[in-house]
Design an enzyme around this catalytic site. Structure first.
Site, PDB file in Angstrom:
ATOM      1  N   GLN A 150       1.170   5.806   8.779  1.00  0.00           N
ATOM      2  CA  GLN A 150       0.254   4.805   8.255  1.00  0.00           C
ATOM      3  C   GLN A 150      -0.932   4.514   9.179  1.00  0.00           C
ATOM      4  OE1 GLN A 150       4.003   2.486   6.312  1.00  0.00           O
ATOM      5  NE2 GLN A 150       2.077   1.394   6.100  1.00  0.00           N
ATOM      6  N   HIS A 153      -3.126   6.512   4.369  1.00  0.00           N
ATOM      7  CA  HIS A 153      -1.692   6.596   4.663  1.00  0.00           C
ATOM      8  C   HIS A 153      -1.161   7.942   4.171  1.00  0.00           C
ATOM      9  CE1 HIS A 153      -1.689   2.537   5.879  1.00  0.00           C
ATOM     10  NE2 HIS A 153      -0.982   1.958   4.924  1.00  0.00           N
ATOM     11  N   CYS A 172       0.809  -1.225   0.000  1.00  0.00           N
ATOM     12  CA  CYS A 172       0.000   0.000   0.000  1.00  0.00           C
ATOM     13  C   CYS A 172       0.844   1.278   0.000  1.00  0.00           C
ATOM     14  CB  CYS A 172      -0.942   0.003   1.200  1.00  0.00           C
ATOM     15  SG  CYS A 172      -0.180  -0.440   2.760  1.00  0.00           S
ATOM     16  N   GLY A 214      -4.524  -0.779   7.569  1.00  0.00           N
ATOM     17  CA  GLY A 214      -3.542  -1.618   6.888  1.00  0.00           C
ATOM     18  C   GLY A 214      -3.257  -2.904   7.630  1.00  0.00           C
TER      19      GLY A 214
END
Lengths: 345, 345
Positions: free
Chosen positions: A157, A250, A130, A161
């Site tokens: 982040q 992010h 990502c 995730g």
């Protein structure tokens, strides 16, 4: 009449799987039949796709009979076990795990950057990490114009995730801390490791396990995948990856050095025109990208563009995207759309 | 018998002022009399100091009659108005605002780095910006051993740096978001500017106002103050400053290039012995600094130390400290302690 495809989503009940289904719906992807696959544990659940109830089935080798495109996002071990079985049965696999990303026979694709690499696929196509995807989307227009020789990135982040359980952990911890209650940590930074720390009102400088060289696996993914996607094996890349108390989206503070000197206004013009990029850069109006506003969007948002004060070929930028969409589900579906466009499926 | 001093705290009711009083108590600073000063608005409040109730008085020029040491943290305009009045009346001013930091006649001091600069004071001593202080504490031992020519820093800054109202805003917003309610924003990123954004579950890449060159004033503070404190006018410094949903504790992802090649084990040994530094670096035990654990501590915590993969003189590190203590109150009190030690007061 254009063709429609049998599509399998492997890991349909997970955070990314859910976004894959939503993205296929939103994009009106040409689907004749959808198969929702999962581990044995989640099999039997019923999910809605395009208004129809679909039962989730356990993913087995035979699940892939008749499948044209299989989107995998159920963890590296499932991909290692089943991707080749799917390919054997005629499917093209688009894999969102790290299982095959650095395999030299597997294209690692971000359509805005290296769509043409899809032509060399052998059944499996890897979707990058990502945090790598959004960065290369922002950097590719600059590489084309100026060349690129150095990247130093620090990430900010979101917990999504790390999956739906990490989102719950953040929210539960935040609520407890606000009420002055005890906090427990079981998921972050890495579920399978010994130590867990609160993420609410904290910042954890560890995403994934540590490698021998002191970098984390997430950091090494950014380093190695960037070189592979951009076809720049000599590129100097360094990354520091940090988990934040942000649900989704992010952010990245990126410093680059190019081969040629840069002009900020020219950089902005390039990014304004770039595929997949939305330029959000106007200091006088306090306009810059933020994760809270990137959620649910397919684009990569770029702002805070500044020339380095010491180097004519140095540039600072701030890059934000929805890690579950461009960072995962949307990039995978976009690869599938590219396969159709290039008549590879 | 050692001497005791008349000490004034200007801005006593603010987030930093409160920490200054607490730090003076904790350090058993030799105080014969304490004066708590503030704006007219907060005058009349009663605060406890060393168990005694002390009434807050409005700060006026005459407040400083008989004061030996005045710790200012009530905003730049108050410092500009009253610091010279305090000096005229015989006080030494330790100023925690940006009012005098870049004045060439004013020493800008982090005792672990440039305590000797105190000898050149002309009545006013400036306390650096919070994010600068913790970074130079971590970098000074490396500068001494290897020389230092380049710094690229991305910050992860807590809301307490924007005062008590920003802490309240974070908590109120977090609670509202968790309950699915509407969120309002009035303080961050910069109270006096037009646009305000939620900080809860977000990251805002703006701290302080924007300068003409696209950097924020916070970023320029880090750039200019680092050069001044370290006596390295030619040092290449770049900063990207970001506000996070963290209550207290600033974190920094720092990349440096030194004159000589570095060895990681040697770097760790240097930092383990360095004044004001606590080394927290053991990947196999998931040991690294985090803001939640730095709150209430005077030290600067350093970890995630890695040699750059491309440059023998490149190093990455992660630096965390309590921005209200080492970043403000403790560094100010520490300057006062140094003044006593060097017999300058």
């Amino acid at each position: 009449m254009s063709k429609a495809y049998t599509v399998a989503v492997v890991g349909a009940t997970g955070a990314v799987g859910q976004q894959m289904m939503k993205t296929l719906e939103d994009r009106e992807f040409p689907i004749s039949k959808i198969l929702l696959l999962s581990s044995k544990r989640s099999a039997g659940k019923k999910l809605l796709f395009n208004g129809q109830e679909v039962e989730v089935q356990e993913a087995t080798p035979d699940s892939f009979e008749g499948v044209d495109i299989a989107l995998f996002s159920a963890g590296g071990s499932i991909s290692k076990e089943l991707a080749s079985e799917a390919v054997k049965r005629g499917a093209i696999v688009i894999d969102n795990t790290s299982a095959f990303r650095m395999d030299p026979t597997v294209p690692l694709v971000v359509p805005e950057v290296n769509e043409e690499d899809l032509r060399n696929h052998n059944g499996i196509i890897a979707n990058p990490n990502c945090s790598t995807i959004q960065m290369v989307v922002a950097l590719e227009p600059l590489r084309k114009a100026y060349g690129l020789n150095k990247v130093i990135v620090s990430t900010y982040q979101a917990v999504s995730g790390a999956g739906a359980a990490a989102i719950n952990e953040l929210k539960t911890q935040a609520k407890a801390m606000l009420e002055g209650e005890e906090v427990t940590s079981e998921i972050l930074p890495v579920g399978s490791l010994d130590k867990h720390y609160p993420i609410a009102f904290n910042a954890i400088p560890q995403i994934d396990k540590f490698e021998e060289n002191g970098f984390t696996f997430e950091e090494m993914k950014m380093i190695n995948e960037t070189k592979k996607i951009m076809h720049l094996p000599e590129l100097e890349v360094a990354a520091t990856c940090v988990r934040l108390p942000v649900v989704s989206g992010h952010s990245e503070s990126v410093y680059i050095e190019t081969d040629k000197a840069l002009k900020v206004e020219e950089v902005k013009a390039l990014l304004r025109e770039a595929d997949g990029v939305v330029l959000q850069d106007n200091p006088s109006e306090q306009l810059y990208p933020m994760p809270l506003y990137a959620v649910g969007k397919y684009d990569t948002f770029v702002g805070r563009i500044r020339k380095d004060l010491n180097k004519d070929n140095g540039l600072h930028l701030w890059v934000v995207s929805d890690n579950l969409l461009k960072g995962a589900a949307w990039n995978s579906v976009q690869i599938a759309e590219s396969l159709i466009k290039l008549q590879l499926v």
